[in-house]
Design a protein around this motif. Structure first.
Motif, PDB file in Angstrom:
ATOM      1  N   THR A  90       6.445  12.943   4.617  1.00 43.87           N
ATOM      2  CA  THR A  90       4.984  12.880   4.578  1.00 43.87           C
ATOM      3  C   THR A  90       4.463  14.142   5.257  1.00 43.87           C
ATOM      4  N   CYS A 138      -0.260   1.556   3.993  1.00 43.22           N
ATOM      5  CA  CYS A 138       1.135   1.715   4.414  1.00 43.22           C
ATOM      6  C   CYS A 138       1.809   0.350   4.592  1.00 43.22           C
ATOM      7  N   PRO A 139       2.852   0.084   3.831  1.00 48.67           N
ATOM      8  CA  PRO A 139       3.466  -1.248   3.878  1.00 48.67           C
ATOM      9  C   PRO A 139       4.173  -1.544   5.196  1.00 48.67           C
ATOM     10  N   VAL A 140       4.522  -0.514   5.929  1.00 46.86           N
ATOM     11  CA  VAL A 140       5.263  -0.758   7.167  1.00 46.86           C
ATOM     12  C   VAL A 140       4.499  -0.292   8.409  1.00 46.86           C
ATOM     13  N   CYS A 150       3.001   2.391   9.547  1.00 49.43           N
ATOM     14  CA  CYS A 150       3.402   3.621  10.251  1.00 49.43           C
ATOM     15  C   CYS A 150       2.213   4.370  10.841  1.00 49.43           C
ATOM     16  N   LYS A 180       1.648   9.133  13.344  1.00 50.24           N
ATOM     17  CA  LYS A 180       2.604   8.466  12.463  1.00 50.24           C
ATOM     18  C   LYS A 180       3.884   8.169  13.227  1.00 50.24           C
ATOM     19  N   CYS A 225       9.122   4.452   8.271  1.00 48.91           N
ATOM     20  CA  CYS A 225       8.536   4.956   7.019  1.00 48.91           C
ATOM     21  C   CYS A 225       9.566   4.824   5.889  1.00 48.91           C
ATOM     22  N   ILE A 226       9.144   4.239   4.772  1.00 51.76           N
ATOM     23  CA  ILE A 226      10.065   4.073   3.649  1.00 51.76           C
ATOM     24  C   ILE A 226       9.844   5.151   2.579  1.00 51.76           C
ATOM     25  N   HIS A 227       9.021   6.131   2.907  1.00 51.60           N
ATOM     26  CA  HIS A 227       8.816   7.290   2.043  1.00 51.60           C
ATOM     27  C   HIS A 227       8.368   6.886   0.634  1.00 51.60           C
ATOM     28  N   CYS A 228       7.512   5.858   0.611  1.00 53.19           N
ATOM     29  CA  CYS A 228       7.037   5.337  -0.667  1.00 53.19           C
ATOM     30  C   CYS A 228       5.941   6.207  -1.265  1.00 53.19           C
ATOM     31  N   GLY A 229       5.348   7.068  -0.445  1.00 50.46           N
ATOM     32  CA  GLY A 229       4.318   7.959  -0.968  1.00 50.46           C
ATOM     33  C   GLY A 229       2.972   7.301  -1.198  1.00 50.46           C
ATOM     34  N   CYS A 281       0.723   6.453   0.936  1.00 47.21           N
ATOM     35  CA  CYS A 281      -0.321   7.111   1.742  1.00 47.21           C
ATOM     36  C   CYS A 281      -0.871   8.300   0.956  1.00 47.21           C
TER      37      CYS A 281
END
Ligand code: FAD
Ligand code: TPP
Ligand code: SF4
Ligand code: SF4
Ligand code: SF4
Ligand code: MG
Lengths: 621, 351
Positions: free
Chosen positions: A492, A509-511, A513, A555, A560-564, A566
């Motif tokens: 990110t 953000c699902p987690v 962060c 952050k 972070c699951i780097h899902c993009g 955000c």
């Protein structure tokens, strides 16, 4: 808090948990994506660049990357990083791969290097120096190159074919290998006039268990010597009832080998309880699957030898307790366990009877050379040490990393450059945006559980030493497992000036962060985030003051699951997803540069992929 | 819009409430609003508020009209009841629903267009009836869904994205509601959840009609320079006048009380609203004082924010009209429909 300096390559490097955890900093997420795309050759080459032995390590690596894997913190089990490496090794196109091995210059640079011992550390030194024009000679005590990789690691874990291929790739670069050539005096070797010497002689001495009866029979073996005798074909059977003393990885190889050589009743005797076992959990699991019995809290007292015949061993059954912060034991009972043979596997150490005391190499009180942690140099200029020989037994991947670092030192030494001045790491960060909601990587979270490795059936595998136990992942397992990777290298990337503080990223953000909050001391700030950031091993990113309110974008990198998401939900593209590439320096190479390949950059031959090798893998061309 | 859905994986340290649910259990479908829309932040604030209040999702009824704002109930409380009414008619539907089942928790979401333009009449009557509900206006000064025409809340002098200036007087929902006898009125900002969440919690516990006007910028059509409902303009002109904490019944009251007219208001269920900061001489339970203050701020070019007014003795619609206690759906059929003999009797009374 001070704004985070994301231009320091180590910041994003730390986010890539596996790469950070790997001693050689293998670019794991990139090779996993390549494997998932069927680009096995590129995946193999990328691995080879940092860890030199992908096929060997894909089967045997101690895998410090896996306990480090971020996935563990989310669903309890790491990505099967190591076994995905094996997929790349198994399915690579060999001809294509070889075309991309480094070219070895015909004109040499006039510097002659000697390596002592042909284990993983020395082979790495040779691998790094030969493409630069150095001449490398290896003196090896035994008949073959490979060190413990071939003379101790059993064939059912590491087939000789794989070993020969990868060692061969290095020897073929032009190593002058002198096998059956033990070094007995360093002083005389120094007299031979080498430009630099690397000691990679390992930790070849197995620890003794000096209890009554130890020398009254020939049925008591030292683990690593016993395994070596098997490798040489000197031993091909063992008595029915075997006790293995010790519960480390060597003990696991011993008990499993014994099972294959005819033992019917194999017990591993541990002084302590399970949480204290040194063996990797997976090795222990494999041994128990083969019906090896593991007995806890038995402390050896003596060997029972009657009329020159070993009949059993006496143990104290102990109980452990804490006193004054130390762990102590008390004996509950004493018992005899009948047996016909004992294998002692309680550790190993380096031994240097062949290093003279008066040649300018300082030895510590155990007789081991004092080695600099950064340069790998001894107190004598031009003499370097790495691998198990440096600070005692570790594993292959550490030996490889020592080899890389020692090669950098040797190159600098030979070119009269200061050794302490280490070449810097570099980085690339490239946006992965392909369209409005499209990324170049699979950004969705796959909830699949870790794939289980398929094993050969018990009967078949115990019949001989040669049958490799693990079958490797099939295509389905590979894809499923690769999808579990969280692409932690796709970072990110935040631009302060663009943020309008709409909270969209924070909300999506699902987690949890992200947080936008007023500035403060990090300890304090960590507790007042959207979700508390309790893992201080992971960084807390802080932006500069935001344009509208001067608050900070924070952050917590931990989960972070780097899902993009955000970046997708940001109206101003203040967040972007950038692929981070750690540019690692190697001997004689600027970070990010590669040796000239041997052959032309051929199109990839794997039928699934229509891409060119030179396009993406960094390490490929 | 986004292609992937918000993954179900969650932070392992996420707190749970009295029902054992995490805030994520109160989410709904993935938002299809524009990235950065203020309405999404209001959704997040609603989720936080219902989570903190331990509300059982299946006891909530979400109601809305038409507009981007009115789409948002889809994005929270996926397990609640829902009703998407015709444009501007949500207040009427809410009144009817409340009459039929007073046990549900009513949560209405509307926009400035939905409530102040087409639906103004219905809103007025719901206020007048004191329907027990949280009534959220996600106020962005435009009709977002139909591409940004000025709504009835657009300020004089504000400019559209294409540069046209609005010349008609705005309707301020807080003024309007105070005039109509509203029993709870508050104003928040989508970009400030710290203050919005306690307001929403108090509103959900209020025994009557709780109007919450939330300035919620439209990033697509009303977030430019010259707009009076942009993120930046709101941040520069918001006057956080009244700071209030919502304190549930059993909780210990810890907030320190500042000198200068600060007071607590106890609500019907025993929870309290504690006013931490109010302007000098301001009484959040005195309608005239609040009306004066809000008007004064408006003249000064500011927007008064906070939990502005609450009527402690509010009597909600069903109580006031003495309607049947039990939800109609729970009444035995014989009681709900007593038969033609009873109808005859009733009709006889009118002869
Ligand atoms: C039973 C067993 C199982 C293991 N399993 C694993 C595993 O699964 N994964 C893993 O990562 N690690 C494993 N290890 C550890 C790993 O093998 C070593 O850490 C690694 O091989 C060290 O490499 P090295 O190059 O430092 O030394 P070595 O591999 O020990 O090589 C040293 C070489 O030097 C030679 N030599 C020694 N003295 C002299 C001399 N005086 N003159 C000339 N030559 C000399 C030796 O013959 C040997 O060939 C295992 C170790 C053992 C004992
Ligand atoms: C009866 C009727 N008239 C007009 C419309 C067109 N229309 C759809 S949404 C909308 C305005 C919505 O504005 P607002 O309530 O402020 O919602 P926002 O999109 O701004 O959140 C209008 C006029 C309609 N759907 N139905
Ligand atoms: S990529 Fe963004 S949204 Fe996704 S987990 Fe990381 S910070 Fe959260
Ligand atoms: S979504 Fe973008 S503009 Fe909005 S707060 Fe996040 S970074 Fe800032
Ligand atoms: S048009 Fe405006 S109100 Fe509608 S979703 Fe987009 S930003 Fe939000
Ligand atoms: Mg609107």
């Amino acid at each position: 808090m001070r704004p985070t300096d994301v231009s320091d390559p180590q910041y994003y490097h730390r986010v890539v948990d596996c790469q950070w955890g790997c001693p050689a900093h293998t670019n794991v997420p990139e090779y996993i994506r390549l494997v998932a795309q069927g680009r096995f050759t590129e995946a193999y080459l990328l691995n080879r660049k940092s860890n030199v032995f992908p096929g060997i390590l894909g089967r045997t690596c101690d895998r410090p990357c896996e306990p480090a894997c971020r996935r563990t913190r989310l669903d309890g089990e790491p990505v099967a990083i190591c076994r995905l490496k094996r997929v790349a090794a198994d399915l690579r196109d060999d001809e294509l791969m070889r075309a991309h091995l480094p070219q070895i210059p015909e004109a040499k640079n006039g510097k002659r290097i000697l390596c002592i011992g042909a284990g993983s550390a020395s082979l790495t030194v040779a691998n790094d120096l030969l493409p630069l024009g150095y001449e490398v000679t290896i003196y090896e005590k035994l008949a073959r190159a490979g060190g413990l990789m071939w003379n101790n690691i059993p064939q059912f874990r590491l087939p000789p074919r794989v070993l020969d291929e990868e060692i061969g790739m290095i020897l073929d670069m032009g190593v002058d290998l002198r096998s059956n050539h033990p070094v007995e005096s360093l002083a005389s070797v120094l007299d031979e006039g080498w430009d630099a010497i690397f000691i990679g002689s390992g930790a070849p001495r197995g620890k003794e268990l000096d209890l009554p009866g130890r020398h009254d029979t020939d049925r008591i073996h030292i683990g690593i010597d016993w395994l070596q005798s098997i490798a040489f074909g000197h031993i091909d059977s063992i008595e029915p009832r075997v006790l293995v003393i010790g519960v480390g990885n060597t003990a696991m190889d011993c008990c499993r080998s014994a099972k294959r050589l005819g033992a019917t009743d194999v017990k591993v005797m541990a002084r302590r309880s399970r949480p204290h076992f040194k063996a990797s959990p997976w090795e222990l699991e494999d041994a128990e699957e083969e019906l090896v019995e593991v007995i806890e809290n038995y402390s050896p007292r003596r060997f029972i030898v009657e009329d020159g015949v070993l009949t059993g061993m006496e143990f104290d059954i102990v109980e452990w307790y804490e006193q004054d912060g130390r762990s102590r034991s008390r004996t509950l009972d004493t018992v005899t366990i009948p047996c016909d043979a004992v294998i002692v596997a309680i550790g190993q150490e380096a031994a240097f009877p062949w290093i003279e005391k008066d040649i300018g190499i300082e030895l510590d009180r155990w007789g081991n050379p004092v080695v600099d942690r950064t340069t790998f140099q001894t107190t004598r200029d031009g003499v370097f040490v790495g691998g198990d020989a440096a600070w005692g037994p570790e594993n292959i991947i550490w030996a490889v990393e020592h080899g890389h670092q020692a090669a950098i030192s040797i190159d600098r030494y030979c070119q009269s450059q200061p050794l302490d001045d280490r070449p810097a790491y570099g980085m690339n960060l490239v946006s992965q945006k392909m369209g409005m909601h499209e990324w170049s990587y699979g950004n969705d979270y796959d909830a699949a559980q870790r794939a289980r490795m398929t094993h050969v059936g018990l009967e078949e595998r115990l019949a001989t030493l040669e049958v490799e136990v693990e079958l490797g992942f099939d295509a389905k397992q590979t894809l499923r497992e690769a999808a579990r990777c969280l692409n932690c290298d796709v970072q990110t990337d935040f631009t302060d000036e663009l943020c309008i503080e709409c909270d969209a990223c924070v909300d999506v953000c699902p987690v949890n962060c992200l947080t936008i909050a007023p500035d403060g001391e990090e300890d304090e700030v960590r507790l007042n985030l959207t979700a508390p950031a309790l893992n201080s091993d992971q960084a807390l990113f802080a932006s500069g003051p935001l344009p509208q309110t001067a608050r900070l974008m924070l952050k917590d990198e931990d989960l972070c699951i780097h899902c993009g998401l955000c970046a997708e939900r940001c109206p101003t593209a203040a967040w972007d997803m950038g692929k981070f590439d750690l540019l690692i320096p190697y001997a004689g190479l600027l970070p990010g540069h590669d040796h000239t390949p041997r052959g032309p950059a051929l199109p990839i031959l794997n039928p699934t992929v229509p891409t060119l090798v030179s396009s993406a893998a960094g390490g490929a061309a | 819009m986004t292609y992937i859905l918000k993954p179900k994986v969650r932070h392992p340290g996420l707190p749970t409430n009295a029902l054992g649910l995490t805030a994520r259990d109160y989410e709904g479908a993935m938002s299809t609003l524009c990235a950065g829309c203020g309405h999404d932040s209001v959704t997040a604030a609603v989720i936080q508020a219902v989570f903190e209040l331990d509300l059982p999702p299946h006891r909530v009824a979400k109601l809305s009209g038409i507009g981007c704002s009115s789409k948002t109930p889809t994005y929270f409380l996926g397990q609640a009841h829902g009703f998407n009414a015709v444009h501007g008619r949500m207040p009427a539907i809410a009144a009817g629903a409340s009459a039929a089942n007073r046990d549900l928790i009513y949560l209405g979401v509307s926009g400035d267009g939905d409530s102040l333009s087409i639906g103004l009449g219905h809103l007025c009557h719901a206020i007048r009836r004191n329907v027990r509900m949280l009534y959220l206006i996600e106020n962005n000064g435009v009709y977002g869904l139909t591409k940004g025409q000025f709504s009835a809340s657009a300020d004089v002098g504000t400019r559209s994205k294409r540069g046209e200036e609005n010349r008609q007087e705005p309707i301020d929902p807080i003024h309007l509601a105070l005039t109509l006898g509203v029993s709870f009125a508050a104003r928040g900002f989508s970009g400030d959840k710290v203050h919005l969440v306690p307001i929403l919690k108090a509103a959900l516990q209020h025994d009557g009609f709780a109007l919450v006007d939330v300035i919620s910028p439209c990033v697509a059509f009303n977030d430019h320079v010259g707009s009076t409902k942009s993120y930046l303009h709101t941040r520069e002109h918001a006057q956080l006048a009244v700071l209030a904490d919502f304190i549930p019944p059993a909780a210990e009251i810890t907030a320190s009380v500042e000198p200068g007219g600060v007071r607590s208001v106890t609500m019907h269920d025993g929870s309290t609203i504690q006013f931490r900061q109010v302007p000098d001489g301001y009484d959040p339970t005195n309608r005239e004082s609040v009306e004066n203050y809000v008007r004064e701020r408006q003249r000064a070019g500011e927007v008064a924010m906070g939990l502005l007014y609450v009527e402690p003795g509010s009597v909600e619609m069903n109580e006031n009209l003495g309607t049947v206690d039990r939800p109609l759906c729970e009444l035995p059929y014989e009681e709900l429909c007593p038969g033609s003999a009873r109808l005859e009797e009733i009709q006889l009374q009118y002869r």
